[in-house]
Design an enzyme around this catalytic site. Structure first.
Site, PDB file in Angstrom:
ATOM      1  N   PHE A   1     -11.833  55.679 -29.846  1.00  0.00           N
ATOM      2  CA  PHE A   1     -10.573  54.985 -29.523  1.00  0.00           C
ATOM      3  C   PHE A   1      -9.900  54.411 -30.759  1.00  0.00           C
ATOM      4  O   PHE A   1      -8.796  53.873 -30.689  1.00  0.00           O
ATOM      5  CB  PHE A   1     -10.762  53.920 -28.428  1.00  0.00           C
ATOM      6  CG  PHE A   1     -11.538  52.695 -28.809  1.00  0.00           C
ATOM      7  CD1 PHE A   1     -10.955  51.650 -29.509  1.00  0.00           C
ATOM      8  CD2 PHE A   1     -12.872  52.573 -28.444  1.00  0.00           C
ATOM      9  CE1 PHE A   1     -11.673  50.512 -29.851  1.00  0.00           C
ATOM     10  CE2 PHE A   1     -13.608  51.437 -28.778  1.00  0.00           C
ATOM     11  CZ  PHE A   1     -13.005  50.411 -29.486  1.00  0.00           C
TER      12      PHE A   1
ATOM     13  N   CYS B   1      -5.894  46.663 -20.976  1.00  0.00           N
ATOM     14  CA  CYS B   1      -5.554  48.103 -20.915  1.00  0.00           C
ATOM     15  C   CYS B   1      -6.580  49.045 -21.546  1.00  0.00           C
ATOM     16  O   CYS B   1      -6.892  50.081 -20.968  1.00  0.00           O
ATOM     17  CB  CYS B   1      -4.266  48.360 -21.684  1.00  0.00           C
ATOM     18  SG  CYS B   1      -2.883  47.611 -20.993  1.00  0.00           S
TER      19      CYS B   1
ATOM     20  N   ARG C   1     -17.221  45.669 -31.500  1.00  0.00           N
ATOM     21  CA  ARG C   1     -17.378  44.545 -30.560  1.00  0.00           C
ATOM     22  C   ARG C   1     -16.236  43.559 -30.725  1.00  0.00           C
ATOM     23  O   ARG C   1     -16.423  42.340 -30.758  1.00  0.00           O
ATOM     24  CB  ARG C   1     -18.752  43.862 -30.733  1.00  0.00           C
ATOM     25  CG  ARG C   1     -19.154  43.095 -29.455  1.00  0.00           C
ATOM     26  CD  ARG C   1     -20.446  42.299 -29.607  1.00  0.00           C
ATOM     27  NE  ARG C   1     -21.542  43.069 -30.056  1.00  0.00           N
ATOM     28  CZ  ARG C   1     -22.267  42.769 -31.157  1.00  0.00           C
ATOM     29  NH1 ARG C   1     -21.985  41.709 -31.887  1.00  0.00           N
ATOM     30  NH2 ARG C   1     -23.260  43.542 -31.514  1.00  0.00           N
ATOM     31  N   SER C   2     -15.022  44.101 -30.818  1.00  0.00           N
ATOM     32  CA  SER C   2     -13.872  43.203 -30.919  1.00  0.00           C
ATOM     33  C   SER C   2     -13.637  42.564 -29.560  1.00  0.00           C
ATOM     34  O   SER C   2     -14.072  43.074 -28.524  1.00  0.00           O
ATOM     35  CB  SER C   2     -12.624  43.965 -31.368  1.00  0.00           C
ATOM     36  OG  SER C   2     -12.173  44.821 -30.348  1.00  0.00           O
TER      37      SER C   2
ATOM     38  N   ASP D   1     -21.833  46.157 -33.913  1.00  0.00           N
ATOM     39  CA  ASP D   1     -20.736  45.839 -34.833  1.00  0.00           C
ATOM     40  C   ASP D   1     -21.291  45.830 -36.243  1.00  0.00           C
ATOM     41  O   ASP D   1     -22.424  46.278 -36.458  1.00  0.00           O
ATOM     42  CB  ASP D   1     -20.001  44.553 -34.429  1.00  0.00           C
ATOM     43  CG  ASP D   1     -20.726  43.281 -34.804  1.00  0.00           C
ATOM     44  OD1 ASP D   1     -21.892  43.368 -35.264  1.00  0.00           O
ATOM     45  OD2 ASP D   1     -20.136  42.206 -34.648  1.00  0.00           O
ATOM     46  N   VAL D   2     -20.521  45.361 -37.210  1.00  0.00           N
ATOM     47  CA  VAL D   2     -20.996  45.425 -38.599  1.00  0.00           C
ATOM     48  C   VAL D   2     -22.283  44.625 -38.812  1.00  0.00           C
ATOM     49  O   VAL D   2     -23.057  44.940 -39.712  1.00  0.00           O
ATOM     50  CB  VAL D   2     -19.961  44.910 -39.628  1.00  0.00           C
ATOM     51  CG1 VAL D   2     -19.093  46.024 -40.107  1.00  0.00           C
ATOM     52  CG2 VAL D   2     -19.135  43.777 -39.088  1.00  0.00           C
TER      53      VAL D   2
HETATM   54  P1  NAD Z   1     -11.133  44.913 -34.875  1.00  0.00           P
HETATM   55  O1  NAD Z   1     -10.959  44.993 -36.343  1.00  0.00           O
HETATM   56  O2  NAD Z   1     -10.830  43.663 -34.150  1.00  0.00           O
HETATM   57  O3  NAD Z   1     -12.674  45.245 -34.531  1.00  0.00           O
HETATM   58  C1  NAD Z   1     -13.387  46.268 -35.175  1.00  0.00           C
HETATM   59  C2  NAD Z   1     -14.828  46.270 -34.647  1.00  0.00           C
HETATM   60  O4  NAD Z   1     -15.532  47.346 -35.269  1.00  0.00           O
HETATM   61  C3  NAD Z   1     -15.610  44.998 -34.982  1.00  0.00           C
HETATM   62  O5  NAD Z   1     -16.456  44.689 -33.900  1.00  0.00           O
HETATM   63  C4  NAD Z   1     -16.427  45.394 -36.212  1.00  0.00           C
HETATM   64  O6  NAD Z   1     -17.603  44.649 -36.360  1.00  0.00           O
HETATM   65  C5  NAD Z   1     -16.726  46.841 -35.862  1.00  0.00           C
HETATM   66  N1  NAD Z   1     -17.044  47.625 -37.039  1.00  0.00           N
HETATM   67  C6  NAD Z   1     -16.284  47.815 -38.140  1.00  0.00           C
HETATM   68  N2  NAD Z   1     -16.943  48.600 -39.023  1.00  0.00           N
HETATM   69  C7  NAD Z   1     -18.130  48.905 -38.448  1.00  0.00           C
HETATM   70  C8  NAD Z   1     -19.240  49.675 -38.856  1.00  0.00           C
HETATM   71  N3  NAD Z   1     -19.269  50.294 -40.025  1.00  0.00           N
HETATM   72  N4  NAD Z   1     -20.299  49.767 -38.008  1.00  0.00           N
HETATM   73  C9  NAD Z   1     -20.288  49.140 -36.829  1.00  0.00           C
HETATM   74  N5  NAD Z   1     -19.260  48.416 -36.383  1.00  0.00           N
HETATM   75  C10 NAD Z   1     -18.200  48.290 -37.189  1.00  0.00           C
HETATM   76  O7  NAD Z   1     -10.330  46.141 -34.270  1.00  0.00           O
HETATM   77  P2  NAD Z   1      -9.891  46.488 -32.760  1.00  0.00           P
HETATM   78  O8  NAD Z   1      -8.728  45.674 -32.329  1.00  0.00           O
HETATM   79  O9  NAD Z   1     -11.074  46.532 -31.860  1.00  0.00           O
HETATM   80  O10 NAD Z   1      -9.361  47.961 -32.981  1.00  0.00           O
HETATM   81  C11 NAD Z   1     -10.251  48.953 -33.428  1.00  0.00           C
HETATM   82  C12 NAD Z   1      -9.521  50.276 -33.507  1.00  0.00           C
HETATM   83  O11 NAD Z   1      -9.140  50.680 -32.215  1.00  0.00           O
HETATM   84  C13 NAD Z   1      -8.239  50.236 -34.325  1.00  0.00           C
HETATM   85  O12 NAD Z   1      -8.118  51.462 -35.026  1.00  0.00           O
HETATM   86  C14 NAD Z   1      -7.164  50.116 -33.282  1.00  0.00           C
HETATM   87  O13 NAD Z   1      -5.930  50.660 -33.739  1.00  0.00           O
HETATM   88  C15 NAD Z   1      -7.755  50.932 -32.177  1.00  0.00           C
HETATM   89  N6  NAD Z   1      -7.275  50.567 -30.847  1.00  0.00           N
HETATM   90  C16 NAD Z   1      -6.910  51.578 -30.037  1.00  0.00           C
HETATM   91  C17 NAD Z   1      -6.451  51.320 -28.768  1.00  0.00           C
HETATM   92  C18 NAD Z   1      -6.085  52.454 -27.865  1.00  0.00           C
HETATM   93  O14 NAD Z   1      -5.792  52.246 -26.723  1.00  0.00           O
HETATM   94  N7  NAD Z   1      -6.106  53.669 -28.338  1.00  0.00           N
HETATM   95  C19 NAD Z   1      -6.345  49.997 -28.321  1.00  0.00           C
HETATM   96  C20 NAD Z   1      -6.766  48.960 -29.155  1.00  0.00           C
HETATM   97  C21 NAD Z   1      -7.244  49.267 -30.427  1.00  0.00           C
END
Ligand code: NAD
Length: 321
Positions: A271, A148, A183-184, A206-207
């Site tokens: 997002f 999604c 890059r989750s 990513d980090v």
């Molecule tokens: P996750 O924790 O699995 O992944 C976070 C990603 O961000 C990782 O790749 C990490 O390396 C990267 N990251 C973190 N800090 C960083 C930095 N300082 N610099 C570069 N990269 C960095 O989280 P996720 O499941 O991907 O979710 C991320 C966010 O998106 C959350 O806030 C979640 O609630 C939101 N989300 C929103 C939707 C939507 O449809 N609106 C859907 C899914 C997730």
């Protein structure tokens, strides 16, 4: 250029979702039954509960039935199997994290692909990563399901005109440079692959590092290519000013993408549930989408209708044999 007045526009997810919601409501009215989504909640995380309530309200508002089933985490597997076998359940979603480890992945994959409204089954990821767009080659009648959130992002980029409709389907991001900070496995990596499969050059940060995703060698269904970029030469700071689109999903209230790295006119989308941009981004961004949740839920409902369509195609074929 003056930094005082926004010259671009902020575009709300509700505006982008509207035509899809209209299409979805029309699709539901055409059915002879009310599609049912079951949400399985096996944790006491208030955020998950809130998300479940919101999903339920949205489903009901657009003509779907929603049932929230709560259970102990050790009973989730059985609840999932029951929902998988129940012909009156058309879509299933589980609110993760439950165990917070690899068991969650097992539970996620246990959802029947035929009821996986979020599009998180490995079958769908595999198709996405390999640029396979149908479930039933060579007939190509049943479209594959996309997760999604990456799908919502594609629809947002289409709405914002980043996709060039004059170019052939599958190459409409030709020449576009996109930075994705996340890059989750749920959002950032599949999104990078999707956009590369459509012709973009994607910088995926990513980090730890930064990678470049580009399309395969030709316009047929070739898998995208990934290369690790040299950190001496490439970083968010060096790449961002050259990008047409910047997308962030950093799940931290403390993280702010530096506004001065954003060139004037860039399309900017967040997002993350955290606010990854300061308000002065509006002075730089051509188009700014501060959150995308309403498009994501529209895509979930759209996926549900697609699952129902695919089932109808399979049923028709079974009747003929
Ligand atoms: P996750 O924790 O699995 O992944 C976070 C990603 O961000 C990782 O790749 C990490 O390396 C990267 N990251 C973190 N800090 C960083 C930095 N300082 N610099 C570069 N990269 C960095 O989280 P996720 O499941 O991907 O979710 C991320 C966010 O998106 C959350 O806030 C979640 O609630 C939101 N989300 C929103 C939707 C939507 O449809 N609106 C859907 C899914 C997730």
């Amino acid at each position: 250029m003056s930094d005082s007045k926004p010259a671009g526009r902020t575009v709300l997810a509700s505006t982008i979702a509207k035509p899809y919601i209209d299409e979805i409501e029309h699709g539901v009215r055409e059915l002879t039954f009310t599609p049912t989504v079951v949400g399985l909640l096996a944790n006491d995380d208030p955020a998950a509960k809130m998300y479940a309530t919101w999903t339920g309200k949205t489903c009901e508002a657009h003509g779907f039935r929603y049932q929230l089933r709560t259970c102990d985490k050790n009973d989730l597997e059985a609840a999932l199997v029951t929902a998988n076998h129940d012909p009156d359940v058309h879509g299933i979603m589980v609110y993760f994290p439950v165990f917070g480890d690899n068991q969650d992945q097992y539970l996620q994959q246990l959802i029947s692909p035929q009821k996986d409204v979020e599009g998180l089954n490995f079958l769908y990821y595999h198709n996405l990563y390999h640029n396979v767009r149908f479930l039933d080659p060579p007939h190509n009648e049943q479209k594959s399901i996309l997760p999604c959130t990456p799908l919502a992002m594609v629809k947002i980029l289409e709405y914002l005109g980043v996709y060039n409709k004059i170019l052939p389907y599958g190459n409409r991001l030709f020449g576009k440079k996109v930075l994705i900070v996340n890059r989750s496995e749920i959002v950032g990596r599949p999104l990078a692959a999707l956009l590369a499969n459509d012709g973009a050059t994607v910088y995926s940060a990513d980090v730890n590092d930064i990678q470049q995703f580009t399309r395969g060698d030709d316009l047929s269904h070739t898998r995208h290519k990934v290369v690790e970029l040299d950190p001496e030469e490439y970083s968010v700071a060096t790449v961002a000013p050259r990008c047409d689109v910047i997308i962030t999903g950093v799940p931290s209230e403390n993280y702010k993408f530096p506004t001065d790295l954003v060139s004037y006119g860039t399309t900017v989308i967040n997002f993350s549930s955290a606010k990854n941009f300061d308000d002065d981004i509006k002075l730089r961004a051509g188009l700014y989408v501060p959150s995308i949740g309403k498009v994501t839920i529209a895509m979930l409902l759209r996926n549900l209708l697609r699952l129902i369509d695919n089932q109808a195609i399979r049923d028709r074929k079974a009747d003929k044999t």
